[in-house]
Enzyme design. Structure first.
Site: not given
Length: 704
Positions: A448, A450, A452
């Site tokens: 989740t 960098e 999702d």
């Protein structure tokens, strides 16, 4: 292995294609793995950098110590960052003029290896140099570089990457923090207007961060020019207290990565100099006039975010590395641990000889190889763009799409692999000393942050739709639903967008005819590619005319097909991995290794087909008869791969100092050998007690 061809009973079977015949010829040669050569290939272009990074990751000074409190873990990881600086491990991507080496691909290759030492260390290093430092370098100008990069590189300025907000998460374009220009003082006023606009989950924010790159809506002369990046001092370097107008709090204990001091930040009328705007892509003059080299606000936004794509690239590689470590431990243990005497009265079976155990580990081993080869291609694309070798707008869009496609698959795969390896090792797998549970907890957030994973796949889906529209702008949609792609006949692959179409067909039987054998390279490619193309074509047809609808109706229609679009994007990413694996086979020089890797590639391809078998059956791409044989052929591949499993994980190149799992040290073999020797001695002495079941059988025999 025979072809999966629908044919009348008793009819002589013929080779489906030249490739199928070649595969049979290859099967006749002795299979084996040249571990050293395969290991070198897996290390890839930046092999020497990876070796240096693995040498560092093997040192006890950088290893995670289980059982520390989160306060102790944070302090240890902060000290480890200084160790990285002292060992010149984190400056490869920075300019040579400042002590770096302008090596962008090598920087990621080395950085992602830190995950095997401690994921908290890897991510905290990523925050400092991969996000905070990288934002200054890529979004700022030479003046900004000279002012802040030396301190960032030396760790004199620990910093934060303050983008995410509590209320908007992945929706960066809608963040609510503002930076309003005041021409009277030549300053920006940074403001958090409400609680949901607090910057959240920010690494280094709770304790260590002295500075931050803060993302905010740039407002000047009453016009909002969208999200831009600003350098903001957070704390007094001496007292470590927040500066006036800045506040925050600790995020506290998390589900993993507790060596990182994640926290929240908020700003109340915080004034910063006009020159603190990182103005590579957007500038404000003294009088408040805004200018940008990119006229389109949307393109400007995506260009700025695109410069920070390295976070997704590095997470893709780190997730692959964690999967390799887990499989190395689990497969080693499975070759030593014995359970149940199914085929012998005196010898128990090795776990890896059970078919189910093979399937649960070998399918994930095959996927890990595919993800590894795909990551190497992503890393090359990243280096091409950031080195300037291939840095057009199209190249950058391709890189963004490729990273958005692969990062979700590899991070989800790592979590799945760590869990399956944990279960495959029974109760021993649950012990923290064997690292599965600890690594899974630390990597949980990779799905989740960098970006999702689901949101990233939606971005990929939109790119597929855009490419589809370009390809077929003038073609009737009734025809589009019936096409197949040129990959089945060897056409070149467009690696990040919709794949090049070679021909249109009116009948639905062409894919079946092309895929005479599921184990055949062309057959697998046809089935995997056609699924992507058909899914995109179906979604595009359903969404036709969206642009002429009201915003509300268009959004509602898109939402009704969101699941199909994301499924299509995932299928596309899986196809990219399969293609990367297939490309890698062409670089394998040793014939025996090529045979084994071909089996592994086929296992990956057939597993994808088996996972989506309902789609292939419902859409007429496979007959029921052929569909029933997919599982049978997978089982045959498991038997072939079994003798080479240890070599395949040894080729990953991770030693005991990297794996650090008690069950992967050979201790289990010693225990099992001791037990077998004891039982053999008992039987040889003639003093072993008689098993009650044996006694009852003898008694029953006498009665008869």
């Amino acid at each position: 292995m025979t072809e999966l061809v629908d044919r009348p009973a008793g009819r002589r079977q013929r080779p489906a294609t030249r490739a199928a015949a070649a595969n049979r010829t290859a099967d006749a040669r002795p299979a084996g793995v040249d571990v050293a050569a395969l290991g070198e290939q897996l290390l890839g272009k930046w092999a020497e950098t990876r070796r240096q990074a693995r040498d560092l990751a093997a040192r006890p000074e950088l290893h995670k110590i289980e059982g520390l409190t989160h306060t102790e873990h944070r302090a240890r990881v902060s000290a480890q960052l200084k160790y990285l600086v002292e060992n010149e491990a984190v400056h490869r991507a920075f300019p040579e003029s400042l002590g770096g080496s302008d090596d962008h691909g090598g920087n990621i290759a080395g950085f992602e290896e830190l995950v095997v030492a401690d994921p908290s260390l890897q991510i905290k290093a990523g925050v400092q140099w991969g996000l905070f430092g990288s934002a200054v370098m890529h979004l700022g100008t030479v003046e900004h570089h000279a002012k802040w990069l030396p301190g960032i590189m030396s760790l004199e300025i620990p910093g934060c990457f303050a983008m995410t907000e509590t209320g908007h998460g992945s929706d960066v374009a809608s963040i609510a923090t503002t930076a309003t220009y005041d021409p009277a003082t030549e300053e920006f006023v940074v403001q958090t207007p409400f609680r949901a606009a607090w910057k959240d989950y920010i690494g280094n924010a709770a304790i260590d961060g002295l500075g931050a790159v803060v993302f905010a809506q740039l407002i000047t002369r009453g016009v909002n020019h969208g999200v831009h990046a600003f350098y903001v001092d957070l704390r007094d370097p001496e007292t470590k207290e927040f500066l006036p107008g800045i506040g925050g709090e600790d995020d506290g204990i998390k589900g993993g990565l507790n060596g990182i001091d994640n926290g929240r930040l908020h700003f109340t009328s915080v004034r910063i100099p006009r020159t603190n705007l990182l103005n590579r892509y957007g500038n404000v003059d003294v009088d408040g006039t805004y200018s940008s080299p990119i006229a389109s606000p949307g393109r400007r936004f995506f260009t700025m975010l695109g410069t920070l794509v390295q976070g997704r690239v590095s997470l893709d590689g780190a997730a692959v590395a964690a999967s390799k470590v887990a499989l190395k431990a689990a497969i080693r243990y499975a070759t030593e641990r014995r359970q149940f005497n199914a085929s012998s009265h005196t010898e128990e079976e090795v776990l890896l000889d059970y078919q189910r155990h093979q399937k649960r580990l070998f399918t994930r081993l095959a996927t890990t190889y595919a993800a590894s080869f795909a990551h190497e291609q992503l890393l090359q694309k990243f280096d091409d763009v950031f080195s300037g070798a291939h840095d057009t707008d199209e190249d950058r869009q391709d890189l963004e799409t490729l990273a958005a496609a692969l990062k979700p698959l590899s991070t989800w795969h790592a979590l799945d692999t760590l869990q399956e390896c944990r279960e495959a090792c029974g109760g021993a797998g649950f012990l923290i000393e064997n690292r599965f549970a600890s690594l899974r907890a630390d990597l949980d957030v990779y799905a989740t942050f960098e970006g999702d994973n689901t949101v990233l796949l939606q971005l990929v889906a939109k790119r597929l739709l855009a490419d589809y529209a370009k390809e077929f702008r003038s073609v009737d949609f009734g025809v589009l639903a019936r096409y197949v792609v040129g990959q089945a006949t060897g056409a070149a692959i467009h690696r990040t967008g919709l794949r090049q179409v070679a021909q249109f067909v009116a009948d639905t039987g062409s894919v079946q005819k092309a895929a005479i054998a599921l184990r055949d390279e062309e057959g697998q490619r046809a089935l995997l590619t056609d699924r992507v193309q058909a899914m995109v074509a179906e979604a595009a047809t359903a969404l036709k005319g969206t642009g002429r609808m009201s915003q509300e109706k268009g959004a509602a229609l898109f939402n009704r097909h969101q699941n199909e679009l994301i499924d299509a994007a995932q299928a596309h990413a899986e196809l990219l991995q399969w293609e990367a694996f297939t490309d890698a086979l062409r670089d394998v020089k040793d014939p025996g290794t090529r045979i084994v890797l071909t089996w592994l590639r086929d296992l990956f391809g057939l597993s994808l087909i088996e996972k989506n078998l309902s789609w292939y059956l419902m859409n007429g791409r496979l007959s029921m008869q052929r569909g029933r044989t997919v599982g049978e052929y997978i089982n045959r591949l498991l038997v072939k791969i079994r003798p080479h499993a240890v070599d395949l994980v040894d080729a990953f190149g991770y030693g005991e100092d990297h794996v650090r799992a008690a069950i992967a040290t050979g201790a289990e073999k010693e225990r099992q050998d001791q037990a077998r020797a004891y039982l053999r001695g008992q039987r040889a002495s003639g003093k072993a007690p008689v098993d009650e079941k044996v006694l009852l059988a003898r008694t029953a025999g006498h009665r008869n």
